[in-house]
Design a protein around this motif. Sequence first.
Motif, PDB file in Angstrom:
ATOM      1  N   GLY A 199       0.786  -1.228   0.000  1.00  0.00           N
ATOM      2  CA  GLY A 199       0.000   0.000   0.000  1.00  0.00           C
ATOM      3  C   GLY A 199       0.817   1.276   0.000  1.00  0.00           C
ATOM      4  O   GLY A 199       0.242   2.367   0.090  1.00  0.00           O
ATOM      5  N   SER A 200       2.128   1.188  -0.126  1.00  0.00           N
ATOM      6  CA  SER A 200       2.896   2.444  -0.099  1.00  0.00           C
ATOM      7  C   SER A 200       4.298   2.280  -0.671  1.00  0.00           C
ATOM      8  O   SER A 200       4.800   1.174  -0.844  1.00  0.00           O
ATOM      9  CB  SER A 200       2.992   2.959   1.350  1.00  0.00           C
ATOM     10  OG  SER A 200       3.872   2.154   2.078  1.00  0.00           O
ATOM     11  N   VAL A 201       4.857   3.439  -0.941  1.00  0.00           N
ATOM     12  CA  VAL A 201       6.232   3.496  -1.428  1.00  0.00           C
ATOM     13  C   VAL A 201       6.992   4.498  -0.556  1.00  0.00           C
ATOM     14  O   VAL A 201       6.453   5.566  -0.233  1.00  0.00           O
ATOM     15  CB  VAL A 201       6.277   3.958  -2.912  1.00  0.00           C
ATOM     16  CG1 VAL A 201       7.667   4.428  -3.300  1.00  0.00           C
ATOM     17  CG2 VAL A 201       5.818   2.840  -3.830  1.00  0.00           C
ATOM     18  N   VAL A 202       8.193   4.129  -0.151  1.00  0.00           N
ATOM     19  CA  VAL A 202       9.046   5.098   0.535  1.00  0.00           C
ATOM     20  C   VAL A 202      10.045   5.617  -0.498  1.00  0.00           C
ATOM     21  O   VAL A 202      10.718   4.834  -1.162  1.00  0.00           O
ATOM     22  CB  VAL A 202       9.814   4.454   1.701  1.00  0.00           C
ATOM     23  CG1 VAL A 202      10.666   5.501   2.411  1.00  0.00           C
ATOM     24  CG2 VAL A 202       8.853   3.803   2.667  1.00  0.00           C
ATOM     25  N   GLY A 203      10.053   6.925  -0.632  1.00  0.00           N
ATOM     26  CA  GLY A 203      10.937   7.492  -1.659  1.00  0.00           C
ATOM     27  C   GLY A 203      11.793   8.617  -1.102  1.00  0.00           C
ATOM     28  O   GLY A 203      11.494   9.195  -0.058  1.00  0.00           O
ATOM     29  N   LYS A 204      12.842   8.913  -1.874  1.00  0.00           N
ATOM     30  CA  LYS A 204      13.708  10.044  -1.517  1.00  0.00           C
ATOM     31  C   LYS A 204      13.386  11.168  -2.499  1.00  0.00           C
ATOM     32  O   LYS A 204      13.383  10.960  -3.718  1.00  0.00           O
ATOM     33  CB  LYS A 204      15.170   9.621  -1.638  1.00  0.00           C
ATOM     34  CG  LYS A 204      16.124  10.623  -1.027  1.00  0.00           C
ATOM     35  CD  LYS A 204      17.548  10.099  -1.032  1.00  0.00           C
ATOM     36  CE  LYS A 204      18.128  10.231  -2.417  1.00  0.00           C
ATOM     37  NZ  LYS A 204      19.548   9.856  -2.493  1.00  0.00           N
ATOM     38  N   SER A 205      13.080  12.347  -1.956  1.00  0.00           N
ATOM     39  CA  SER A 205      12.747  13.468  -2.823  1.00  0.00           C
ATOM     40  C   SER A 205      14.015  14.001  -3.478  1.00  0.00           C
ATOM     41  O   SER A 205      15.118  13.637  -3.097  1.00  0.00           O
ATOM     42  CB  SER A 205      12.072  14.580  -2.008  1.00  0.00           C
ATOM     43  OG  SER A 205      13.034  15.177  -1.162  1.00  0.00           O
ATOM     44  N   THR A 206      13.825  14.880  -4.447  1.00  0.00           N
ATOM     45  CA  THR A 206      14.993  15.409  -5.171  1.00  0.00           C
ATOM     46  C   THR A 206      15.847  16.311  -4.285  1.00  0.00           C
ATOM     47  O   THR A 206      16.980  16.622  -4.625  1.00  0.00           O
ATOM     48  CB  THR A 206      14.554  16.206  -6.421  1.00  0.00           C
ATOM     49  OG1 THR A 206      13.611  17.201  -6.027  1.00  0.00           O
ATOM     50  CG2 THR A 206      13.926  15.281  -7.450  1.00  0.00           C
ATOM     51  N   ASP A 207      15.296  16.746  -3.139  1.00  0.00           N
ATOM     52  CA  ASP A 207      16.130  17.497  -2.188  1.00  0.00           C
ATOM     53  C   ASP A 207      16.487  16.618  -0.991  1.00  0.00           C
ATOM     54  O   ASP A 207      16.726  17.116   0.104  1.00  0.00           O
ATOM     55  CB  ASP A 207      15.466  18.814  -1.777  1.00  0.00           C
ATOM     56  CG  ASP A 207      14.052  18.617  -1.261  1.00  0.00           C
ATOM     57  OD1 ASP A 207      13.501  17.509  -1.467  1.00  0.00           O
ATOM     58  OD2 ASP A 207      13.509  19.550  -0.651  1.00  0.00           O
ATOM     59  N   ASP A 208      16.530  15.305  -1.226  1.00  0.00           N
ATOM     60  CA  ASP A 208      17.076  14.362  -0.248  1.00  0.00           C
ATOM     61  C   ASP A 208      16.247  14.226   1.027  1.00  0.00           C
ATOM     62  O   ASP A 208      16.785  13.985   2.104  1.00  0.00           O
ATOM     63  CB  ASP A 208      18.519  14.752   0.145  1.00  0.00           C
ATOM     64  CG  ASP A 208      19.527  14.091  -0.774  1.00  0.00           C
ATOM     65  OD1 ASP A 208      19.121  13.170  -1.521  1.00  0.00           O
ATOM     66  OD2 ASP A 208      20.703  14.494  -0.755  1.00  0.00           O
ATOM     67  N   LEU A 209      14.923  14.420   0.945  1.00  0.00           N
ATOM     68  CA  LEU A 209      14.071  14.193   2.113  1.00  0.00           C
ATOM     69  C   LEU A 209      13.267  12.919   1.873  1.00  0.00           C
ATOM     70  O   LEU A 209      13.078  12.494   0.727  1.00  0.00           O
ATOM     71  CB  LEU A 209      13.130  15.383   2.337  1.00  0.00           C
ATOM     72  CG  LEU A 209      13.829  16.710   2.676  1.00  0.00           C
ATOM     73  CD1 LEU A 209      12.826  17.849   2.693  1.00  0.00           C
ATOM     74  CD2 LEU A 209      14.548  16.609   4.027  1.00  0.00           C
ATOM     75  N   GLN A 210      12.802  12.324   2.965  1.00  0.00           N
ATOM     76  CA  GLN A 210      12.027  11.087   2.814  1.00  0.00           C
ATOM     77  C   GLN A 210      10.549  11.413   2.627  1.00  0.00           C
ATOM     78  O   GLN A 210       9.990  12.242   3.348  1.00  0.00           O
ATOM     79  CB  GLN A 210      12.237  10.215   4.039  1.00  0.00           C
ATOM     80  CG  GLN A 210      11.752   8.811   3.839  1.00  0.00           C
ATOM     81  CD  GLN A 210      12.532   7.854   4.731  1.00  0.00           C
ATOM     82  OE1 GLN A 210      13.731   7.688   4.603  1.00  0.00           O
ATOM     83  NE2 GLN A 210      11.835   7.252   5.660  1.00  0.00           N
ATOM     84  N   ILE A 211       9.928  10.781   1.658  1.00  0.00           N
ATOM     85  CA  ILE A 211       8.492  11.007   1.400  1.00  0.00           C
ATOM     86  C   ILE A 211       7.785   9.653   1.380  1.00  0.00           C
ATOM     87  O   ILE A 211       8.269   8.704   0.754  1.00  0.00           O
ATOM     88  CB  ILE A 211       8.275  11.738   0.058  1.00  0.00           C
ATOM     89  CG1 ILE A 211       8.835  13.168   0.128  1.00  0.00           C
ATOM     90  CG2 ILE A 211       6.790  11.784  -0.299  1.00  0.00           C
ATOM     91  CD1 ILE A 211       8.610  13.978  -1.123  1.00  0.00           C
ATOM     92  N   PHE A 212       6.639   9.577   2.081  1.00  0.00           N
ATOM     93  CA  PHE A 212       5.819   8.361   2.045  1.00  0.00           C
ATOM     94  C   PHE A 212       4.705   8.576   1.042  1.00  0.00           C
ATOM     95  O   PHE A 212       3.975   9.570   1.138  1.00  0.00           O
ATOM     96  CB  PHE A 212       5.239   8.068   3.433  1.00  0.00           C
ATOM     97  CG  PHE A 212       6.311   7.830   4.460  1.00  0.00           C
ATOM     98  CD1 PHE A 212       6.897   6.570   4.589  1.00  0.00           C
ATOM     99  CD2 PHE A 212       6.756   8.865   5.292  1.00  0.00           C
ATOM    100  CE1 PHE A 212       7.895   6.353   5.521  1.00  0.00           C
ATOM    101  CE2 PHE A 212       7.748   8.648   6.221  1.00  0.00           C
ATOM    102  CZ  PHE A 212       8.329   7.388   6.347  1.00  0.00           C
TER     103      PHE A 212
END
Lengths: 106, 625
Positions: free
Chosen positions: A35-48
């Motif tokens: 149900g989800s993806v953990v990603g790294k934003s282009t400014d190096d922050l974590q986004i769920f």
Amino acid sequence: MDTSSPSAFVNGALLRRYIGQKVRTVVQVIGSDMGSVVGKSTDDLQIFVKGSPPASTTTYLEVIGIAESENSIRAETWTNFGISFDALNYNELCKLANGEFKHLFI
Amino acid sequence: MQTSVTPDAISAVLSNPSFDSSSDRPDIVVQVVDLKPIGNRYTFSANDGKTKVKAMFTASLTPEIISGNIQNLGLIRLLDFTVNDISSKSTKYFLVNKCEAVAPALDSEIDLESKSEEEGGEFKRQKLEHSPVNDVKTDVSTGITLKPKQEFVAKSASQIISEQRGNAAPAARMAMTRRVHPLVSLNPYQGSWTIKVRVTNKGPMRNYRNARGEGCVFNVELTDEEGTQIQATMFNDAARKFYDRFQLGKVYFISRGSLKLANKQFKTVQNDYEMTLNENSEVEEASNEEMFVPETKFNFVPIEELGLYVNQKELIDLIGVVQSVSPTISIRRRTDNEMIPKRDITLADESKKTVVVSLWNDLATGIGQELLDMADKSPVIAIKSLKVGDFQGVSLSTISRSNVVINPESPEAKKLKSWYDSEGKETSMSSIGSGMSPSAKNGAWSMYTDRVLLSHITSNPSLGEEKPAFFSTRGYISFIKPDQTMWYQACKTCNKKVTEAIDAGYWCEGCQKKDEECSLRYIMVVKVSDSTGEAWFSSFNDEAEKIIGCSADELNKLRSEGGEVNEFQTKLKEATWSSHIFRISVTQNEYNGEKRQRVTVKGVAPVDFAAETRLLLQDISKKSK
């Protein structure tokens, strides 16, 4: 063009400005489950990113959806962006689209 | 014998201008420095240990100098002289009418200034190892000569004789009879002279053929102790006579040559004149000479500054650490189809850049092999006279008169070696060429600094007037005229234009032979557009192939097929409205008496969108500042 529901270009830091609104961003996939993806934003922050991700994801993934908090998005649209993507350029685009050139973006 | 000068004599004379004649003055003793002939007279600087003033001997004193009575660095008592103004400047000079020699040449220039400070005004003759001038010259930052330029010491014949202590070497004969002239004083209008020079470069014997017949010629570069260089050329009998006599690095007395204005086009050394030696010229080896004459004089260009010299006529000197040495390969020379050995070596220097130097001919097989054998020891090499080309961005080639010195004994070489040993070998280096131009093969473009829009070219009609101007630009192919002459029939060996032979096949003027087949090579114009305008670009085979997407032969086949769905037209349509990055040169061509801009495609690469975006972001941030 449908302008009834614009989605703002955001990076990790800009997400908080649009809580409750529609946003689009590109993340580098770090991990994913049902149900989800953990990603790294282009400014190096974590986004769920919540919702139903595609069965297989590539390194980079564009998501469009509602910003739920300063670090989570409920995604409606998922698009694989492949393995080669210039995160730096995208990050600059986000900054320009929310700053100096905001008037050019819906 | 008096061994010192009259202290403060010069300033006393200069500060008291009422003395217009020396009759009222006490005699003063000065040292002669920088003695030089000007026409039939000699100039020098009068030195009293603190002040120097320009001075000239009247012509009547010339014999005194030639006989060796008055010597450079010697002391003279001024008996009769006048103080004159140099009209153009506010400085003064002494015209010496009468003087007497007080002491022969001292070891060095007298310098009371520095000593008097230390020793409370006690005047003592200085025996400085180096003159102050010398110390300045060795300053590393100037880095021009391998050895510090020596103060010129004019030597009279008698001095030379006394130096040689009567050693009856054949070379001494000429020195005895004639004064040795510095090279800088030679001119075409001068009668007899003798020069003493080191052969700092020797070219190979070349055969030539022209309207007046055939012959042979070779030339040498001569350097005297002042570091002045001149090129000397010998033809036919003189060439045969002197070819073996002149040996690289040896010192010779030369006389009875003739001088003429140097041909600027072929000028390789800094001299307005060049010398021709005929078979009556005299060339004698100065085998017993210990006098210092500079080795090959280098004028090193750091690798990172090579870009300035690309495709210029000027030759450059380079010093670098050998990184790698290739095996030799044979290259067929286009002009005469001769096979020539070539070897590539890669050099690095403190700018952390590397460059490839192609050694040709004997340098490839001789010194190149030596370098290959010792490449793992990273030797330092200095190369005199390299041509800078634009192959792979920047590339260097030896020419016939290039000169390679392995591990030269020079401050630059030592500095480079110690840099390399301490940090250089660990440092990652980049090729100078990679940042200068497209490597057209892989389509990677790293140089965006000279990116322009088409309007920049079309709005500057004088661009490329003096020399070709190079730019990069991004644009769309907007039109390819289908009925233009798109290609020519080319020789399969040398790519030159061939003509159809009378019977069959194709005749190549370049290769001087006939071939059954020829290949087609593009030479076409395409219209390129961007947001600011449009321009016609001339494009040759390799670039046009990338634009069209197939070879000229293939396109010709499509055109001849014709048919309802014309593949030829389709191919051109496909090529249209695609965008590329172009490397272009802009030149001026005369066409029907009218000057026209000509834009030639030097390279084509696909658009790297991420890189283009970065470039646009850069532009945006520049504009908002």
